[in-house]
Design a protein around this motif. Structure first.
Motif, PDB file in Angstrom:
ATOM      1  N   LEU A  68       0.840  -1.198   0.000  1.00 21.50           N
ATOM      2  CA  LEU A  68       0.000   0.000   0.000  1.00 21.50           C
ATOM      3  C   LEU A  68       0.874   1.247   0.000  1.00 21.50           C
ATOM      4  O   LEU A  68       1.708   1.429   0.888  1.00 21.50           O
ATOM      5  CB  LEU A  68      -0.920  -0.002   1.225  1.00 21.50           C
ATOM      6  CG  LEU A  68      -2.018  -1.070   1.257  1.00 21.50           C
ATOM      7  CD1 LEU A  68      -2.796  -0.982   2.553  1.00 21.50           C
ATOM      8  CD2 LEU A  68      -2.948  -0.915   0.062  1.00 21.50           C
ATOM      9  N   GLU A  69       0.685   2.105  -0.992  1.00 19.63           N
ATOM     10  CA  GLU A  69       1.454   3.346  -1.119  1.00 19.63           C
ATOM     11  C   GLU A  69       0.542   4.518  -0.779  1.00 19.63           C
ATOM     12  O   GLU A  69      -0.492   4.728  -1.425  1.00 19.63           O
ATOM     13  CB  GLU A  69       1.983   3.489  -2.544  1.00 19.63           C
ATOM     14  CG  GLU A  69       2.926   4.649  -2.755  1.00 19.63           C
ATOM     15  CD  GLU A  69       4.273   4.458  -2.089  1.00 19.63           C
ATOM     16  OE1 GLU A  69       4.935   5.463  -1.779  1.00 19.63           O
ATOM     17  OE2 GLU A  69       4.666   3.285  -1.872  1.00 19.63           O
ATOM     18  N   PRO A  70       0.881   5.332   0.260  1.00 17.58           N
ATOM     19  CA  PRO A  70       0.016   6.452   0.638  1.00 17.58           C
ATOM     20  C   PRO A  70       0.009   7.536  -0.427  1.00 17.58           C
ATOM     21  O   PRO A  70       0.989   7.719  -1.155  1.00 17.58           O
ATOM     22  CB  PRO A  70       0.641   6.959   1.943  1.00 17.58           C
ATOM     23  CG  PRO A  70       2.067   6.534   1.864  1.00 17.58           C
ATOM     24  CD  PRO A  70       2.069   5.236   1.115  1.00 17.58           C
ATOM     25  N   SER A  71      -1.090   8.260  -0.504  1.00 15.06           N
ATOM     26  CA  SER A  71      -1.185   9.384  -1.426  1.00 15.06           C
ATOM     27  C   SER A  71      -0.301  10.525  -0.930  1.00 15.06           C
ATOM     28  O   SER A  71       0.218  10.505   0.183  1.00 15.06           O
ATOM     29  CB  SER A  71      -2.630   9.860  -1.538  1.00 15.06           C
ATOM     30  OG  SER A  71      -3.086  10.335  -0.276  1.00 15.06           O
TER      31      SER A  71
ATOM     32  N   GLY B 183       1.987  13.662   3.656  1.00 11.11           N
ATOM     33  CA  GLY B 183       2.204  14.888   4.413  1.00 11.11           C
ATOM     34  C   GLY B 183       1.590  14.815   5.796  1.00 11.11           C
ATOM     35  O   GLY B 183       2.201  15.246   6.781  1.00 11.11           O
ATOM     36  N   PHE B 184       0.382  14.251   5.865  1.00  9.13           N
ATOM     37  CA  PHE B 184      -0.289  14.115   7.157  1.00  9.13           C
ATOM     38  C   PHE B 184       0.492  13.185   8.083  1.00  9.13           C
ATOM     39  O   PHE B 184       0.696  13.493   9.266  1.00  9.13           O
ATOM     40  CB  PHE B 184      -1.704  13.583   6.947  1.00  9.13           C
ATOM     41  CG  PHE B 184      -2.429  13.275   8.223  1.00  9.13           C
ATOM     42  CD1 PHE B 184      -2.966  14.285   8.999  1.00  9.13           C
ATOM     43  CD2 PHE B 184      -2.569  11.955   8.658  1.00  9.13           C
ATOM     44  CE1 PHE B 184      -3.632  13.998  10.191  1.00  9.13           C
ATOM     45  CE2 PHE B 184      -3.234  11.658   9.837  1.00  9.13           C
ATOM     46  CZ  PHE B 184      -3.769  12.685  10.602  1.00  9.13           C
TER      47      PHE B 184
END
Length: 274
Positions: A7-10, A15-16
């Motif tokens: 899973l690759e975060p957006s 940033g969050f």
């Protein structure tokens, strides 16, 4: 269904997630500080954000009555001068000696054992020797940074030179290139990104030795100020100084990384593809 490791975060989530730990640390500090100050308003261990702000105002934006200087910026200037000189000389030594010992077997045979031994000497152990030999001025502090970082950079550059494909060096010699031309036109462009990477890795060590030297013998500098006010338990001064040192180290690391990406994009494309 994708596995968790795939899973690759957006971009927004990245940033969050990056800022969340800092928010949690600040909230934890704010809670602990309020609890301690509620029990004892004169507690100095965890000053409030207001007390820290007042200390920054006093140190950075108010002239010192004795010297007429802005102590925070005067300390910053002194420390940056020392660490830039130290890292700069270490990088020059690393480039020249690392390239020579990596490229020339004769130099490597006589020089590598010495560098290996020197790199194993704890720099803090020779700090008294430096102060005795060079006095309490700038030279001893810069020399400590050089002794602590130069051998590591030299060994890293030497290792990278030796890892270059021998086919490249043989082709250059076959086309008539001299040893000097091979060093300048073939080896140097290949090791410059690695040199910058070695400098980045040495920054933390360099700051450690600088703070230690300033704490022992200095009249100005970030490390000197921290150890000067510690006797009064002035955490409202120490904490901003520690944060500022971290910020400077990050800015130097970021600048070197951007310089490397700008000057040697091919190297970073190769790294990203591995």
């Amino acid at each position: 269904m994708k596995k968790l490791m795939n899973l690759e975060p957006s971009r927004s989530l990245k940033g969050f997630l990056a800022i969340m730990p800092f928010i949690l640390i600040l909230m934890l500090y704010w809670t602990a500080s309020n609890d301690r100050l509620a029990e004892n308003p004169y507690d100095k261990l965890l000053p409030s954000f207001t007390q820290i702000s007042d200390a920054v105002e006093r140190m950075a934006f108010t002239e010192d009555k004795r010297s007429g200087k802005y102590l925070f910026w005067d300390d910053t200037s002194a420390s940056l001068y020392r660490i830039c000189i130290g890292i700069g000389i270490s990088a020059a030594l690393g480039l020249i000696l690392g390239m020579l010992s990596g490229l020339l077997p004769l130099v490597r045979s006589g020089f590598s054992p010495l560098i290996t031994i020197v790199s194993l000497i704890p720099p803090m152990a020779v700090l008294p020797i430096l102060f005795i030999s060079f006095g309490l001025g700038e030279l001893a502090k810069v020399m400590l940074i050089i002794i602590g970082t130069a051998p590591v950079i030299i060994r890293d550059v030497q290792s990278h030179v030796r890892q270059l494909p021998s086919e490249i060096l043989i082709k250059a010699q076959t086309l008539g290139a001299s040893t000097w031309l091979v060093a300048i036109r073939v080896v140097l462009p290949q090791i410059m990104p690695r040199l910058i990477s070695a400098m980045r890795l040495s920054l933390g060590t360099a700051w450690l030795f600088l703070i230690a030297a300033e704490a022992i013998a200095a009249q100005e500098g970030l490390g000197y100020r921290i150890f000067l006010v510690r006797r009064y338990m002035s955490m409202d001064v120490i904490l901003p100084y520690v944060i500022w040192i971290t910020t400077l180290a990050f800015a130097m690391d970021f600048s070197l990384r951007k310089l490397s990406e700008l000057c040697f994009p091919w190297y970073h494309h190769q790294e990203a593809g591995k």
